[in-house]
Motif scaffolding. Structure first.
Motif, PDB file in Angstrom:
ATOM      1  N   CYS A 253      -9.654 -19.831  39.118  1.00 43.01           N
ATOM      2  CA  CYS A 253      -9.369 -19.233  37.817  1.00 43.01           C
ATOM      3  C   CYS A 253     -10.032 -17.867  37.679  1.00 43.01           C
ATOM      4  O   CYS A 253     -11.075 -17.611  38.285  1.00 43.01           O
ATOM      5  N   GLU A 254      -9.444 -17.029  36.875  1.00 40.87           N
ATOM      6  CA  GLU A 254      -9.945 -15.673  36.700  1.00 40.87           C
ATOM      7  C   GLU A 254      -9.710 -15.200  35.275  1.00 40.87           C
ATOM      8  O   GLU A 254      -9.231 -15.940  34.423  1.00 40.87           O
ATOM      9  N   VAL A 255     -10.072 -13.942  35.022  1.00 37.80           N
ATOM     10  CA  VAL A 255      -9.947 -13.361  33.684  1.00 37.80           C
ATOM     11  C   VAL A 255      -8.886 -12.273  33.703  1.00 37.80           C
ATOM     12  O   VAL A 255      -8.964 -11.333  34.489  1.00 37.80           O
ATOM     13  N   ILE A 256      -7.904 -12.412  32.849  1.00 33.78           N
ATOM     14  CA  ILE A 256      -6.862 -11.409  32.687  1.00 33.78           C
ATOM     15  C   ILE A 256      -7.262 -10.505  31.521  1.00 33.78           C
ATOM     16  O   ILE A 256      -7.588 -10.999  30.437  1.00 33.78           O
ATOM     17  N   PHE A 257      -7.257  -9.205  31.746  1.00 28.37           N
ATOM     18  CA  PHE A 257      -7.695  -8.260  30.717  1.00 28.37           C
ATOM     19  C   PHE A 257      -6.491  -7.609  30.029  1.00 28.37           C
ATOM     20  O   PHE A 257      -5.616  -7.059  30.697  1.00 28.37           O
ATOM     21  N   ALA A 258      -6.473  -7.694  28.713  1.00 20.14           N
ATOM     22  CA  ALA A 258      -5.418  -7.067  27.922  1.00 20.14           C
ATOM     23  C   ALA A 258      -6.070  -6.090  26.949  1.00 20.14           C
ATOM     24  O   ALA A 258      -6.592  -6.484  25.905  1.00 20.14           O
ATOM     25  N   ASN A 259      -6.088  -4.829  27.302  1.00 18.12           N
ATOM     26  CA  ASN A 259      -6.712  -3.790  26.481  1.00 18.12           C
ATOM     27  C   ASN A 259      -5.648  -3.171  25.576  1.00 18.12           C
ATOM     28  O   ASN A 259      -4.806  -2.384  26.023  1.00 18.12           O
ATOM     29  N   ASP A 260      -5.671  -3.543  24.306  1.00 15.78           N
ATOM     30  CA  ASP A 260      -4.661  -3.099  23.353  1.00 15.78           C
ATOM     31  C   ASP A 260      -5.079  -1.780  22.713  1.00 15.78           C
ATOM     32  O   ASP A 260      -6.094  -1.697  22.017  1.00 15.78           O
ATOM     33  N   ILE A 261      -4.281  -0.754  22.935  1.00 15.87           N
ATOM     34  CA  ILE A 261      -4.614   0.587  22.439  1.00 15.87           C
ATOM     35  C   ILE A 261      -3.852   0.903  21.155  1.00 15.87           C
ATOM     36  O   ILE A 261      -3.835   2.040  20.689  1.00 15.87           O
ATOM     37  N   THR A 262      -3.219  -0.103  20.569  1.00 14.76           N
ATOM     38  CA  THR A 262      -2.502   0.095  19.310  1.00 14.76           C
ATOM     39  C   THR A 262      -3.398   0.754  18.260  1.00 14.76           C
ATOM     40  O   THR A 262      -4.507   0.310  18.009  1.00 14.76           O
ATOM     41  N   GLY A 263      -2.901   1.832  17.675  1.00 10.85           N
ATOM     42  CA  GLY A 263      -3.631   2.487  16.596  1.00 10.85           C
ATOM     43  C   GLY A 263      -4.679   3.490  17.020  1.00 10.85           C
ATOM     44  O   GLY A 263      -5.265   4.177  16.176  1.00 10.85           O
ATOM     45  N   VAL A 264      -4.925   3.615  18.319  1.00  9.11           N
ATOM     46  CA  VAL A 264      -5.933   4.570  18.785  1.00  9.11           C
ATOM     47  C   VAL A 264      -5.380   5.985  18.667  1.00  9.11           C
ATOM     48  O   VAL A 264      -4.272   6.270  19.115  1.00  9.11           O
ATOM     49  N   ARG A 265      -6.160   6.868  18.073  1.00 12.40           N
ATOM     50  CA  ARG A 265      -5.729   8.256  17.903  1.00 12.40           C
ATOM     51  C   ARG A 265      -6.710   9.246  18.523  1.00 12.40           C
ATOM     52  O   ARG A 265      -6.512  10.455  18.458  1.00 12.40           O
ATOM     53  N   ALA A 266      -7.787   8.735  19.091  1.00 12.59           N
ATOM     54  CA  ALA A 266      -8.787   9.611  19.703  1.00 12.59           C
ATOM     55  C   ALA A 266      -9.468   8.864  20.836  1.00 12.59           C
ATOM     56  O   ALA A 266      -9.391   7.633  20.936  1.00 12.59           O
TER      57      ALA A 266
ATOM     58  N   GLN B 231      -9.066   0.476  39.015  1.00  7.37           N
ATOM     59  CA  GLN B 231      -8.350   1.706  38.683  1.00  7.37           C
ATOM     60  C   GLN B 231      -7.030   1.796  39.440  1.00  7.37           C
ATOM     61  O   GLN B 231      -6.014   2.243  38.905  1.00  7.37           O
ATOM     62  N   GLU B 232      -7.045   1.349  40.693  1.00  7.88           N
ATOM     63  CA  GLU B 232      -5.849   1.422  41.526  1.00  7.88           C
ATOM     64  C   GLU B 232      -4.762   0.467  41.046  1.00  7.88           C
ATOM     65  O   GLU B 232      -3.593   0.625  41.388  1.00  7.88           O
ATOM     66  N   ARG B 233      -5.165  -0.528  40.257  1.00  9.45           N
ATOM     67  CA  ARG B 233      -4.221  -1.561  39.841  1.00  9.45           C
ATOM     68  C   ARG B 233      -3.984  -1.580  38.340  1.00  9.45           C
ATOM     69  O   ARG B 233      -3.393  -2.518  37.820  1.00  9.45           O
ATOM     70  N   LEU B 234      -4.450  -0.562  37.643  1.00  9.76           N
ATOM     71  CA  LEU B 234      -4.227  -0.513  36.197  1.00  9.76           C
ATOM     72  C   LEU B 234      -2.731  -0.408  35.898  1.00  9.76           C
ATOM     73  O   LEU B 234      -2.014   0.350  36.546  1.00  9.76           O
ATOM     74  N   LYS B 235      -2.292  -1.180  34.932  1.00  5.19           N
ATOM     75  CA  LYS B 235      -0.890  -1.147  34.544  1.00  5.19           C
ATOM     76  C   LYS B 235      -0.787  -0.807  33.063  1.00  5.19           C
ATOM     77  O   LYS B 235      -1.452  -1.414  32.232  1.00  5.19           O
ATOM     78  N   PHE B 236       0.020   0.160  32.738  1.00  6.78           N
ATOM     79  CA  PHE B 236       0.232   0.586  31.362  1.00  6.78           C
ATOM     80  C   PHE B 236       1.560   0.005  30.881  1.00  6.78           C
ATOM     81  O   PHE B 236       2.615   0.324  31.423  1.00  6.78           O
ATOM     82  N   LYS B 237       1.469  -0.887  29.898  1.00 11.94           N
ATOM     83  CA  LYS B 237       2.644  -1.621  29.453  1.00 11.94           C
ATOM     84  C   LYS B 237       2.759  -1.608  27.935  1.00 11.94           C
ATOM     85  O   LYS B 237       1.775  -1.400  27.218  1.00 11.94           O
ATOM     86  N   GLY B 238       3.951  -1.866  27.456  1.00  6.96           N
ATOM     87  CA  GLY B 238       4.154  -2.072  26.032  1.00  6.96           C
ATOM     88  C   GLY B 238       4.104  -3.558  25.730  1.00  6.96           C
ATOM     89  O   GLY B 238       4.606  -4.370  26.499  1.00  6.96           O
ATOM     90  N   ALA B 239       3.494  -3.919  24.609  1.00  5.43           N
ATOM     91  CA  ALA B 239       3.392  -5.317  24.197  1.00  5.43           C
ATOM     92  C   ALA B 239       3.714  -5.396  22.716  1.00  5.43           C
ATOM     93  O   ALA B 239       2.820  -5.455  21.871  1.00  5.43           O
ATOM     94  N   PRO B 240       4.984  -5.399  22.352  1.00  2.76           N
ATOM     95  CA  PRO B 240       5.387  -5.340  20.939  1.00  2.76           C
ATOM     96  C   PRO B 240       4.881  -6.509  20.092  1.00  2.76           C
ATOM     97  O   PRO B 240       4.583  -6.322  18.912  1.00  2.76           O
ATOM     98  N   VAL B 241       4.795  -7.695  20.661  1.00  2.00           N
ATOM     99  CA  VAL B 241       4.287  -8.840  19.897  1.00  2.00           C
ATOM    100  C   VAL B 241       2.855  -8.571  19.462  1.00  2.00           C
ATOM    101  O   VAL B 241       2.483  -8.784  18.299  1.00  2.00           O
ATOM    102  N   LEU B 242       2.050  -8.089  20.387  1.00  2.00           N
ATOM    103  CA  LEU B 242       0.658  -7.780  20.080  1.00  2.00           C
ATOM    104  C   LEU B 242       0.564  -6.604  19.112  1.00  2.00           C
ATOM    105  O   LEU B 242      -0.260  -6.611  18.183  1.00  2.00           O
ATOM    106  N   ALA B 243       1.393  -5.608  19.307  1.00  2.00           N
ATOM    107  CA  ALA B 243       1.351  -4.403  18.471  1.00  2.00           C
ATOM    108  C   ALA B 243       1.653  -4.702  17.006  1.00  2.00           C
ATOM    109  O   ALA B 243       1.154  -4.016  16.102  1.00  2.00           O
TER     110      ALA B 243
END
Length: 293
Positions: A188-201, A254-266
């Motif tokens: 088992c491992e940890v999946i990281f979901a960094n939500d940037i919704t609303g960030v302006r700076a 860093q080599e495996r960072l993925k930038f995705k949209g997550a509308p449910v979370l947003a």
């Protein structure tokens, strides 16, 4: 889990690991098979570190390409856990024991026992950071940066103190992930979901320093624990500054960072519904499953 809120595994907390995901790792593999295929390395590590649990030795053997590297990293980890990090490690173990005493998960002991909790918990709550439990045993660590007043937070604590807090979170994650690995028979491992919704700076410089410092320690102290890392819902205005986010993570991540949209979370005004509302949690976990394909 972490120091905010943990949702126990159950019928409505599910996510299946697809056969092809965001990165190649041993996450989700059979622990028994991994022990067998790494028998020689594990025996060598056991000779030097007889008191280190087998699953811990396995994580180190899997992470590093050579036995000398694995030994050096494990030696650093043992020194940390018996030295400077001992209070943090012992606090996490005791907190998890109390949190699971009744067969479920009471997050309050974990939250209260966090380093510098009196100052940090004023700014960190289930509204902005939460850990969810996947049915297969993995943890999904969700952070909404815009909901953290990082400037006021860092006015209340030092970079070092914030770093200790992050390491405590990682230690709690490790304990739970290892217990689940033993119970389920899959790593088992940890999946990281960094939500940037609303960030302006960009984040407060001191907060970023704390994140970077703890991330650099992650690979040596907690190898083979981090799973996929996703940056979700990055606002258009910040897409030109993607490079600013990468230094917050270890080089291999860093080599495996993925930038995705997550509308449910947003659509969520805060993260709390993921803990208390079954339908919101189920919808988000299904979204994560789709993103990992």
């Amino acid at each position: 889990i972490t120091v905010t809120s943990f949702v126990a595994s159950g019928r409505n907390a599910f996510i299946r690991r697809p056969t092809t995901d965001l990165r190649a790792s041993n996450g989700g593999a059979s622990v028994e098979s991994l022990l067998t295929s790494n028998r020689a390395s594990l025996a060598a590590l056991e000779k030097d570190f007889p008191d280190v649990p087998e699953l811990t030795r396995l994580r180190f053997a899997l992470k590093f390409s050579s036995l000398p590297e694995a030994k050096a990293a494990l030696r650093e980890s043992v020194a940390y856990r018996s030295g400077a990090g001992r209070p943090l490690v012992e606090a996490a173990a005791k907190a998890v024991e109390q949190a699971t005493a009744n067969g479920g998960w009471d997050n309050e002991p974990v939250r209260v026992a966090a380093p510098h909790a009196a100052s940090i918990n004023k700014f960190i709550s289930p509204k902005n950071i939460i850990s969810l439990s996947a049915e297969n045993g993995d943890l999904i660590y969700v952070i909404r940066a815009s909901a953290i007043n990082d400037k006021k937070l860092m006015d209340a604590v030092s970079v070092e103190q914030m770093g200790e807090f992050f390491l405590y979170v990682k230690e709690v994650h490790r304990i739970v992930a290892d217990v689940r690995s033993q119970k389920t028979g899959r790593l088992c491992e940890v999946i990281f979901a960094n939500d940037i919704t609303g960030v302006r700076a960009i984040p407060d410089k001191r907060f970023s320093q704390a994140l970077t410092a703890s991330s650099k320690q992650y690979e040596n102290l907690y190898p083979s624990l981090a799973g996929p890392t996703m940056i979700l819902n990055l606002p258009f205005v910040l897409q030109a500054f993607v490079g600013l986010f990468k230094p917050l993570f270890p080089p291999s991540v860093q080599e495996r960072l993925k930038f995705k949209g997550a509308p449910v979370l947003a659509k969520l005004e805060e993260l709390t519904p993921l803990a208390i509302d079954v339908s919101s949690r189920k919808a988000f976990l299904m979204e994560v499953e789709a993103l990992l394909k």
